[in-house]
Design an enzyme around this catalytic site. Structure first.
Site, PDB file in Angstrom:
ATOM      1  N   LYS A   1     -23.605 -15.258   5.056  1.00  0.00           N
ATOM      2  CA  LYS A   1     -24.481 -14.083   4.961  1.00  0.00           C
ATOM      3  C   LYS A   1     -25.039 -13.701   6.337  1.00  0.00           C
ATOM      4  CE  LYS A   1     -27.091 -10.866   3.627  1.00  0.00           C
ATOM      5  NZ  LYS A   1     -26.582  -9.560   3.257  1.00  0.00           N
TER       6      LYS A   1
ATOM      7  N   CYS B   1     -33.207  -6.190   6.655  1.00  0.00           N
ATOM      8  CA  CYS B   1     -32.271  -7.309   6.820  1.00  0.00           C
ATOM      9  C   CYS B   1     -31.852  -7.603   8.264  1.00  0.00           C
ATOM     10  CB  CYS B   1     -31.032  -7.079   5.964  1.00  0.00           C
ATOM     11  SG  CYS B   1     -31.401  -7.154   4.202  1.00  0.00           S
TER      12      CYS B   1
ATOM     13  N   GLY C   1     -27.007   5.304  18.055  1.00  0.00           N
ATOM     14  CA  GLY C   1     -28.241   5.812  17.451  1.00  0.00           C
ATOM     15  C   GLY C   1     -29.480   5.200  18.062  1.00  0.00           C
TER      16      GLY C   1
ATOM     17  N   LYS D   1     -34.500  -9.105  10.836  1.00  0.00           N
ATOM     18  CA  LYS D   1     -34.983 -10.453  10.507  1.00  0.00           C
ATOM     19  C   LYS D   1     -33.844 -11.473  10.473  1.00  0.00           C
ATOM     20  CE  LYS D   1     -35.029 -10.606   5.403  1.00  0.00           C
ATOM     21  NZ  LYS D   1     -33.937 -11.546   5.204  1.00  0.00           N
TER      22      LYS D   1
ATOM     23  N   LEU E   1     -25.089  -6.412  -0.788  1.00  0.00           N
ATOM     24  CA  LEU E   1     -25.286  -4.981  -1.111  1.00  0.00           C
ATOM     25  C   LEU E   1     -25.927  -4.238   0.049  1.00  0.00           C
ATOM     26  CD1 LEU E   1     -28.526  -4.319  -1.665  1.00  0.00           C
ATOM     27  CD2 LEU E   1     -28.076  -5.492  -3.784  1.00  0.00           C
TER      28      LEU E   1
ATOM     29  N   GLU F   1     -26.075 -12.206  -1.181  1.00  0.00           N
ATOM     30  CA  GLU F   1     -25.886 -10.819  -1.619  1.00  0.00           C
ATOM     31  C   GLU F   1     -25.508  -9.951  -0.416  1.00  0.00           C
ATOM     32  OE1 GLU F   1     -25.859  -9.335  -4.718  1.00  0.00           O
ATOM     33  OE2 GLU F   1     -25.073  -7.838  -3.354  1.00  0.00           O
TER      34      GLU F   1
ATOM     35  N   LYS G   1     -32.740   4.254   6.678  1.00  0.00           N
ATOM     36  CA  LYS G   1     -31.424   4.903   6.607  1.00  0.00           C
ATOM     37  C   LYS G   1     -31.445   5.846   5.414  1.00  0.00           C
ATOM     38  CE  LYS G   1     -28.922   1.392   3.987  1.00  0.00           C
ATOM     39  NZ  LYS G   1     -27.682   0.648   3.932  1.00  0.00           N
TER      40      LYS G   1
END
Ligand SMILES: NC(=O)c1ccc[n+]([C@@H]2O[C@H](COP(=O)([O-])OP(=O)(O)OC[C@H]3O[C@@H](n4cnc5c(N)ncnc54)[C@H](O)[C@@H]3O)[C@@H](O)[C@H]2O)c1
Length: 446
Positions: free
Chosen positions: A210, A266, A259, A269, A156, A154, A327
């Protein structure tokens, strides 16, 4: 198609709801009974724009159901998604206990062939482990039922998860089985109409894709933060440099914002897990190690600035903090840079008054009652009685504040901006001192 999703977190709930929204018949299974009860009552437990309406509409239409009943879930889906967490283990590797537990649960209850689709982010080789776990239970049961394990990572983004699931950039399918590929093509056909977004590959490559995607994005962030550190020391302005390099289409403007380092559930890790995987095959991932090291240092920058500003002693100082979520547009605080800042400020003896537009409940849950933390309902309330302000999350609501009121409320009229939201000259005009990332600082008006 009949689909079951194990895990109703940021990934599973969004995926389940979006699949139901195009007409699939979806059952979502979770072991968290409170979460399932809330969802059954139409309450969505996470903040994700556009999610609640599609959960509620598809529930009402009978296409989306929530249960703690694993047997019911396994019986329902011809396709069974794994969307459970894969948190880091102590050594940085991905903890696969939830993935393998669901694999065994599926094998315990399955009475017909199933296609198991792994959406959790898992190290290369996990599909083989899942298949092995399923096979072992089926063998014990004396039930030689056919199954496939497919990798379908995924991509997203939290905060835009519904939009990303509805309009994915790509749909990666890792399988060597033509039948499983056909099933997934049918499932995703409604999301694949404009042009073909499906990329079919072998399982291991899908699993690595991924990690490679997240590691690349983390690398961009650490790279720009490195250049920001250089800019500060050289008297250059990182925002000018960012625009200068972003205009090159080979580089692009995305993900080169300086920043306070990457956070969230995500990137930290996944970078750690990929480093662990690399070391496991005897390879030293020099770039990834540097990315992680730069990020660790960057997460400390804001606290170090504040402490340095007060000559090394912030005891008795009160710092207002704007932004707690890792965020904007999410309430997720997993590995949020705000947590690193708060811990550092508390360790140094400072008090904190914090505000976030949606993560206040999560902050209450994480921090509980403490003498050195006041959670405030509005950004301005956080400034009351504070000596200075630190900005950690770039929520839109923080972009055009009332600078005059800020100058009146902040005792030391100092703003430490971890997201470069403002023009230094504008703050100077309002008498505010300003320190940001990779740009020359401004002292408060005397
Ligand atoms: N959050 C993201 O932005 C994102 C994006 C892409 C991929 N991923 C990956 O997707 C996976 C899930 O992430 P998430 O953020 O949705 O996690 P999450 O922690 O929000 O949700 C996981 C859910 O799984 C449930 N669960 C655990 N064990 C279970 C079991 N045995 N049976 C049923 N449910 C069980 C938990 O109760 C929880 O509700 C992770 O591997 C993550 O790396 C996350």
């Amino acid at each position: 198609m009949k689909v079951t999703v194990f895990g109703t977190g940021y990934v599973g709930l969004v995926q389940g709801a979006v699949l139901a929204d195009v007409g699939h018949d979806v059952v979502c299974v979770d072991i968290d009974a409170a979460k399932v009860a809330a969802l059954q009552a139409g309450r969505v437990p996470i903040h994700e724009p556009g999610l609640a309406p599609i959960v509620q509409a598809n529930q009402a239409a009978g296409r989306l159901r929530f249960t703690t009943g694993a047997a019911e879930g396994v019986a329902h889906g011809e396709l069974i998604f794994l969307a459970v967490g894969t948190p880091p283990d102590e050594d940085g590797s991905a903890d696969l206990q939830h993935v393998l537990a669901v694999a065994r649960t599926i094998a315990t209850h399955m009475a017909a062939p199933k296609t198991i689709v792994n959406k959790s982010t898992v190290p290369v080789g996990t599909a083989d482990q899942v298949a092995e776990a399923v096979r072992a239970v089926l063998q014990q049961r004396g039930a030689p039922i056919a199954f496939e394990v497919v990798s379908n990572p995924e991509f997203l983004k939290e905060g835009a998860a519904v939009a990303d699931c509805k309009r994915p950039d790509r749909i990666v399918i890792g399988t060597g089985s033509a039948a499983a590929e056909a099933q997934l093509r049918e499932l995703y056909a409604p999301f694949n109409r404009n042009h073909d977004k499906i990329v079919v590959m072998d399982v291991k490559s899908a699993e690595l894709t991924k990690y490679a995607a997240n590691a690349m994005l983390a690398t961009k962030i650490s790279f720009i933060n490195e250049i920001a550190n250089l800019a500060e020391r050289l008297g250059a302005d990182i925002e000018a440099v960012r625009r200068g390099i972003g205009s090159d289409p080979r580089i692009g403007y995305h993900f080169i914002y300086p920043g306070v380092g990457y956070g969230g559930s995500c990137f930290p890790k996944d970078v750690k897990a990929l480093i662990h995987t690399a070391k496991g095959v005897g390879f030293t991932p020099d770039v990834l190690l540097a990315v992680e090291q730069r990020n660790g240092a960057q997460r400390r920058v804001l606290a170090e600035r504040i402490v340095a500003h007060y000559g090394g002693d912030v005891r008795g100082k009160t710092v207002a903090v704007w932004g707690l979520a890792f965020k904007p547009e999410t309430d997720d605080m997993r590995e949020a840079p705000s947590r690193a800042l708060l811990q550092a400020l508390w360790a140094a003896g400072a008090q904190v008054r914090a505000h976030d537009p949606v993560a206040m409940d999560e902050a209450r849950r994480l921090f509980g009652e403490r003498d050195d933390l006041v959670l405030c309902d509005t950004p301005l309330e956080a400034l009351q009685g504070a000596d200075c302000l630190a900005i950690v999350t770039e929520w839109k609501i923080f972009r055009v504040p009332d600078f005059d009121q800020m100058a009146r409320l902040l005792k030391d009229r100092m703003v430490f901006d971890g997201r470069n939201l403002y023009e230094p000259a504008v703050l100077a005009r309002h008498g505010l001192g300003y320190e940001s990332i990779g740009r020359p600082g401004v002292a408060p008006a005397p």
